[in-house]
Design a protein around this motif. Structure first.
Motif, PDB file in Angstrom:
ATOM      1  N   TYR A  58       0.851  -1.190   0.000  1.00 52.91           N
ATOM      2  CA  TYR A  58       0.000   0.000   0.000  1.00 52.91           C
ATOM      3  C   TYR A  58       0.884   1.236   0.000  1.00 52.91           C
ATOM      4  N   SER A  59       0.581   2.208  -0.849  1.00 53.89           N
ATOM      5  CA  SER A  59       1.349   3.457  -0.879  1.00 53.89           C
ATOM      6  C   SER A  59       0.388   4.649  -0.930  1.00 53.89           C
ATOM      7  N   PHE A  60       0.808   5.740  -0.271  1.00 52.13           N
ATOM      8  CA  PHE A  60      -0.040   6.921  -0.118  1.00 52.13           C
ATOM      9  C   PHE A  60       0.832   8.062   0.390  1.00 52.13           C
ATOM     10  N   ASP A  61       0.292   9.272   0.357  1.00 52.37           N
ATOM     11  CA  ASP A  61       1.005  10.451   0.813  1.00 52.37           C
ATOM     12  C   ASP A  61       0.796  10.611   2.325  1.00 52.37           C
ATOM     13  N   PRO A  62       1.859  10.505   3.141  1.00 51.44           N
ATOM     14  CA  PRO A  62       1.676  10.596   4.592  1.00 51.44           C
ATOM     15  C   PRO A  62       1.265  11.982   5.066  1.00 51.44           C
ATOM     16  N   ASP A  63       1.448  12.994   4.243  1.00 55.52           N
ATOM     17  CA  ASP A  63       0.947  14.314   4.611  1.00 55.52           C
ATOM     18  C   ASP A  63      -0.580  14.361   4.525  1.00 55.52           C
ATOM     19  N   LYS A  64      -1.145  13.566   3.635  1.00 55.15           N
ATOM     20  CA  LYS A  64      -2.593  13.479   3.486  1.00 55.15           C
ATOM     21  C   LYS A  64      -3.195  12.398   4.388  1.00 55.15           C
ATOM     22  N   ILE A  65      -2.453  11.306   4.528  1.00 55.37           N
ATOM     23  CA  ILE A  65      -2.931  10.129   5.261  1.00 55.37           C
ATOM     24  C   ILE A  65      -1.854   9.777   6.296  1.00 55.37           C
ATOM     25  N   PRO A  66      -1.863  10.437   7.464  1.00 52.76           N
ATOM     26  CA  PRO A  66      -0.725  10.358   8.376  1.00 52.76           C
ATOM     27  C   PRO A  66      -0.801   9.280   9.451  1.00 52.76           C
ATOM     28  N   ILE A  86     -11.782  19.740   5.672  1.00 49.32           N
ATOM     29  CA  ILE A  86     -11.926  20.402   4.381  1.00 49.32           C
ATOM     30  C   ILE A  86     -12.483  21.796   4.632  1.00 49.32           C
ATOM     31  N   ALA A  87     -11.845  22.799   4.065  1.00 48.21           N
ATOM     32  CA  ALA A  87     -12.318  24.173   4.215  1.00 48.21           C
ATOM     33  C   ALA A  87     -13.688  24.329   3.557  1.00 48.21           C
ATOM     34  N   PRO A  88     -14.467  25.327   3.971  1.00 48.26           N
ATOM     35  CA  PRO A  88     -15.786  25.545   3.370  1.00 48.26           C
ATOM     36  C   PRO A  88     -15.716  25.711   1.853  1.00 48.26           C
ATOM     37  N   GLU A  89     -16.648  25.073   1.162  1.00 46.61           N
ATOM     38  CA  GLU A  89     -16.750  25.151  -0.299  1.00 46.61           C
ATOM     39  C   GLU A  89     -15.400  24.877  -0.968  1.00 46.61           C
ATOM     40  N   SER A  90     -14.697  23.889  -0.436  1.00 51.96           N
ATOM     41  CA  SER A  90     -13.390  23.501  -0.972  1.00 51.96           C
ATOM     42  C   SER A  90     -13.351  21.980  -1.087  1.00 51.96           C
ATOM     43  N   GLU A  91     -12.190  21.420  -1.420  1.00 51.13           N
ATOM     44  CA  GLU A  91     -12.084  19.977  -1.608  1.00 51.13           C
ATOM     45  C   GLU A  91     -10.727  19.452  -1.172  1.00 51.13           C
ATOM     46  N   ASP A  92     -10.705  18.186  -0.805  1.00 51.05           N
ATOM     47  CA  ASP A  92      -9.470  17.459  -0.511  1.00 51.05           C
ATOM     48  C   ASP A  92      -9.281  16.385  -1.581  1.00 51.05           C
ATOM     49  N   LEU A  93      -8.037  16.191  -1.987  1.00 51.29           N
ATOM     50  CA  LEU A  93      -7.678  15.161  -2.960  1.00 51.29           C
ATOM     51  C   LEU A  93      -6.640  14.239  -2.340  1.00 51.29           C
ATOM     52  N   TRP A  94      -6.753  12.940  -2.584  1.00 51.86           N
ATOM     53  CA  TRP A  94      -5.706  12.015  -2.161  1.00 51.86           C
ATOM     54  C   TRP A  94      -5.732  10.784  -3.063  1.00 51.86           C
ATOM     55  N   ILE A  95      -4.606  10.084  -3.066  1.00 52.07           N
ATOM     56  CA  ILE A  95      -4.426   8.906  -3.921  1.00 52.07           C
ATOM     57  C   ILE A  95      -3.989   7.730  -3.049  1.00 52.07           C
ATOM     58  N   PHE A  96      -4.575   6.574  -3.300  1.00 49.64           N
ATOM     59  CA  PHE A  96      -4.233   5.348  -2.580  1.00 49.64           C
ATOM     60  C   PHE A  96      -3.956   4.263  -3.618  1.00 49.64           C
ATOM     61  N   ARG A  97      -2.811   3.609  -3.495  1.00 50.79           N
ATOM     62  CA  ARG A  97      -2.424   2.569  -4.462  1.00 50.79           C
ATOM     63  C   ARG A  97      -2.147   1.244  -3.755  1.00 50.79           C
ATOM     64  N   ILE A  98      -2.516   0.180  -4.445  1.00 53.40           N
ATOM     65  CA  ILE A  98      -2.201  -1.180  -4.016  1.00 53.40           C
ATOM     66  C   ILE A  98      -1.375  -1.818  -5.131  1.00 53.40           C
ATOM     67  N   THR A  99      -0.213  -2.333  -4.789  1.00 56.20           N
ATOM     68  CA  THR A  99       0.661  -2.943  -5.783  1.00 56.20           C
ATOM     69  C   THR A  99       0.995  -4.375  -5.381  1.00 56.20           C
ATOM     70  N   VAL A 100       0.897  -5.285  -6.332  1.00 57.96           N
ATOM     71  CA  VAL A 100       1.297  -6.677  -6.095  1.00 57.96           C
ATOM     72  C   VAL A 100       2.793  -6.782  -6.398  1.00 57.96           C
ATOM     73  N   GLU A 101       3.544  -7.260  -5.412  1.00 60.27           N
ATOM     74  CA  GLU A 101       5.011  -7.349  -5.562  1.00 60.27           C
ATOM     75  C   GLU A 101       5.467  -8.796  -5.424  1.00 60.27           C
ATOM     76  N   GLU A 102       6.495  -9.121  -6.188  1.00 57.48           N
ATOM     77  CA  GLU A 102       7.189 -10.390  -6.008  1.00 57.48           C
ATOM     78  C   GLU A 102       8.206 -10.227  -4.883  1.00 57.48           C
ATOM     79  N   LEU A 103       8.300 -11.223  -4.005  1.00 50.66           N
ATOM     80  CA  LEU A 103       9.297 -11.190  -2.948  1.00 50.66           C
ATOM     81  C   LEU A 103      10.659 -11.590  -3.503  1.00 50.66           C
ATOM     82  N   ASN A 104      11.693 -10.981  -2.988  1.00 51.48           N
ATOM     83  CA  ASN A 104      13.047 -11.317  -3.449  1.00 51.48           C
ATOM     84  C   ASN A 104      13.466 -12.693  -2.904  1.00 51.48           C
TER      85      ASN A 104
END
Length: 312
Positions: free
Chosen positions: A245-253, A294-312
């Protein structure tokens, strides 16, 4: 993208050479299945039913066959919201609501939902990648006051004796938020991570691993400090793969872990939950400044990713 059905419900199916994801717009916009073709492995925990029952607004989460990837918003625990004291339902509003299909893409779909109680619109674009899944969120505050919220992905994953969780190195202390737990103790108890001592048996416990289903207990804990790195991993050594799982820690701390060793509904699953707030209760989180706004009449944006990885 193509249309289909999944356990009796209309579905949007995203598929490529490596992966297949199933989205259910009418059931909270959930991603019900995430199947790894190469490993012949279903990552998401599946309810053992042929027909998924449809929830209604304000449903109790545990009564509707918890499974797959549900969005929890604008809170997790049932309770009052700080903006107007109106009740946030169990596990939030949006998991039990019908999402409108806003846009169909070749390899994805955009869904949208509007709260009937609170001043927000939540939109997400789910895209299937060659090696995973990306979800882009847009939360719009349609009101005239700041809107506090907790968002977390409730992604129930399959697990077994080979399952292990990995987190950034500085995630070295946890706070239990279960009312009482034989190993972790009362709500608010702190423990070092990953190795700690059971409050009950005094035995050494590795919190990065799973207990057997026969343990019949549930653990949920938050890491005690804000994240400096935006990632965590569910490792399956038996198939030589991991879900990253990867995400921006400033948005999702914040980061929580839920482990169900047969203690809730008799199920055996777990969830890594990056979160915009802490302790699940949006009213409490707002009081202690552990919440997104979220400030009045404004918006928040964030991205969340899931990646399948091979183990070394």
């Amino acid at each position: 993208m193509k249309k289909g059905t999944f356990k009796g419900l209309e579905a949007i199916i995203l598929e490529n050479e490596h992966l297949k994801a199933v989205v259910l717009p009418d059931f909270g916009g959930k991603v019900a299945s995430f199947y790894d073709k190469k490993a012949d492995y279903e990552w998401f925990y599946q309810a053992k039913v042929e027909q998924l029952p449809m929830p209604h607004y304000g449903s109790t989460f545990g009564e509707y066959t918890p499974s797959g990837f549900n969005d929890l918003f604008p809170g997790v625990d049932e309770g009052p919201h700080p903006i107007n004291n109106r009740k946030v339902p169990d596990h939030g509003e949006v998991w039990s609501m019908v999402w409108e299909v806003d846009e169909k893409l070749d390899n994805g779909v955009t869904l949208e939902v509007k709260s009937p109680v609170f001043p927000y619109i939540l939109k997400k674009t789910i895209t299937l990648l060659d090696d995973g899944l990306e979800v882009r969120y847009r939360a719009t505050n349609t009101g005239e006051a700041p809107f506090a919220y907790i968002w977390a992905p409730s992604i129930l994953l399959n697990m077994n004796e080979h399952t292990q969780i990995e987190v950034p190195e500085d995630c070295n202390e946890i706070i239990s938020i279960e009312p009482d737990n034989e190993h972790l103790g009362a709500w608010g108890s702190r423990h070092p991570f990953p190795i700690t001592q059971s409050k009950d048996t005094k035995e050494e416990i590795d919190l990065s691993k799973m207990a057997p289903k026969e343990a019949r207990n549930v653990e949920k804990f938050y890491f005690a400090t804000r994240l400096s790195s935006g990632w965590c991993r569910a490792v399956q050594k038996d198939i030589n793969k991991a879900l990253y799982y990867s995400f921006d820690p400033d948005k999702i701390p914040f980061l929580a872990v839920f482990k169900n060793h047969g203690g809730w509904l008799g199920d055996y699953n777990f969830s890594l939950q990056p979160s915009t707030g802490m302790y699940d209760d949006v009213y409490v989180a707002n009081k202690i400044d552990r919440v997104a706004k979220i400030a009045p009449e404004s918006e928040d944006l964030w991205i969340f990713r899931i990646t399948v990885e091979e183990l070394n």
